[in-house]
Design a protein around this motif. Structure first.
Motif, PDB file in Angstrom:
ATOM      1  N   ASP A  49       0.822  -1.315  -0.181  1.00  0.00           N
ATOM      2  CA  ASP A  49      -0.090   0.027  -0.121  1.00  0.00           C
ATOM      3  C   ASP A  49       0.888   1.323  -0.057  1.00  0.00           C
ATOM      4  O   ASP A  49       2.182   1.255   0.138  1.00  0.00           O
ATOM      5  N   SER A  50       0.117   2.419   0.092  1.00  0.00           N
ATOM      6  CA  SER A  50       0.899   3.721   0.103  1.00  0.00           C
ATOM      7  C   SER A  50       1.982   3.844   1.059  1.00  0.00           C
ATOM      8  O   SER A  50       3.012   4.566   1.011  1.00  0.00           O
ATOM      9  N   ASP A  51       1.654   3.212   2.262  1.00  0.00           N
ATOM     10  CA  ASP A  51       2.641   3.329   3.341  1.00  0.00           C
ATOM     11  C   ASP A  51       3.636   2.166   3.331  1.00  0.00           C
ATOM     12  O   ASP A  51       4.530   2.188   4.122  1.00  0.00           O
ATOM     13  N   GLY A  52       3.647   1.215   2.243  1.00  0.00           N
ATOM     14  CA  GLY A  52       4.690   0.368   2.072  1.00  0.00           C
ATOM     15  C   GLY A  52       4.372  -1.026   2.740  1.00  0.00           C
ATOM     16  O   GLY A  52       5.056  -1.750   2.914  1.00  0.00           O
ATOM     17  N   ASN A  53       3.353  -1.155   3.446  1.00  0.00           N
ATOM     18  CA  ASN A  53       2.900  -2.289   4.011  1.00  0.00           C
ATOM     19  C   ASN A  53       2.424  -3.253   3.070  1.00  0.00           C
ATOM     20  O   ASN A  53       1.501  -3.036   2.065  1.00  0.00           O
TER      21      ASN A  53
END
Length: 182
Positions: free
Chosen positions: A131-135
Motif C-alpha cells: 500500500d501507499s505506506d509500504g505495508n
C-alpha cells in the motif's frame, strides 16, 4: 639311479603341467555353462536392433514424472501422456514439438512476469501488493489466480521438457526427422 630319484628339479615342471591342465579344464567348463546365456542375450539384442524399435540411450523418468505431477493440478487436454510420448514415432515426436513451440503456451516465467508487475510475493507465499505506506496487503483473489495460472504453466513447461527429453533419448532422432523440401 638313486641320484635321479632324489633329484626334485623336474617335479616343478610336472606340477605346472597339472595346474595348467586344471585351469584349461575349468575355463572350458565355465565357457560351457555361460555360452547358452550369452547366445540368448546376443539373439535378443539382435532382434531389438533389427526390429526398428527405439533404443533409449538415456532415462526420461524425471521429466515424465514431473509432467504427470503437473497435470494433476492443471488442464493437460490436448497433450499426449508420458507413455504416448515414449511410443511416438520420430516423425510424430517432431510434429508434437513443432506444435508445442507454435502454440505459445504460457510458461512459469510468463506467469511470474505478469504477476510480478503489479503484485509481490509475501513471506507466507501469497500474492499481494504494497500500500501507499509500504505495508504488504494480501490479495487472496490474486493468490488463487496466480496458483491456477502457475499450475497450468508448470504443466505446459513440463510437457515441453518431456518432449525434449524423449527426443534427446533417441540417438537417431535428428537425422530421422529433419524436414525435407519436396
Amino acid at each position: 639311479m638313486q641320484n635321479f630319484i632324489k633329484d626334485e628339479s623336474g617335479a616343478v615342471t610336472v606340477d605346472w603341467v597339472v595346474l595348467t591342465a586344471a585351469l584349461v579344464g575349468l575355463g572350458l567348463a565355465v565357457m560351457g555353462v555361460v555360452a547358452t546365456g550369452v547366445e540368448t542375450t546376443s539373439t535378443n539384442i539382435d532382434s531389438q536392433m533389427t526390429s526398428g524399435t527405439v533404443i533409449r540411450t538415456s532415462f526420461t523418468g524425471n521429466e515424465m514424472g514431473a509432467y504427470a505431477a503437473a497435470c494433476g493440478s492443471a488442464d493437460c487436454s490436448g497433450f499426449a501422456s508420458g507413455d504416448q510420448i515414449k511410443a511416438m514415432s520420430n516423425a510424430d515426436l517432431f510434429d508434437a514439438q513443432d506444435e508445442y513451440s507454435r502454440a505459445g503456451l504460457a510458461t512459469r516465467d510468463d506467469v511470474d512476469a505478469t504477476y510480478g508487475e503489479s503484485y509481490t510475493r509475501g513471506e507466507d507465499g501469497s500474492w499481494g501488493f504494497n500500500d501507499s505506506d509500504g505495508n504488504y496487503v494480501r490479495d487472496d483473489g490474486a493468490t488463487t489466480s496466480y496458483e491456477s495460472d502457475y499450475a497450468q504453466a508448470s504443466a505446459n513447461d513440463s510437457y515441453g521438457s518431456a518432449l525434449q527429453a524423449e527426443s534427446n533419448a533417441r540417438p537417431t532422432y535428428a537425422a530421422d526427422t529433419a524436414p525435407t523440401d519436396g
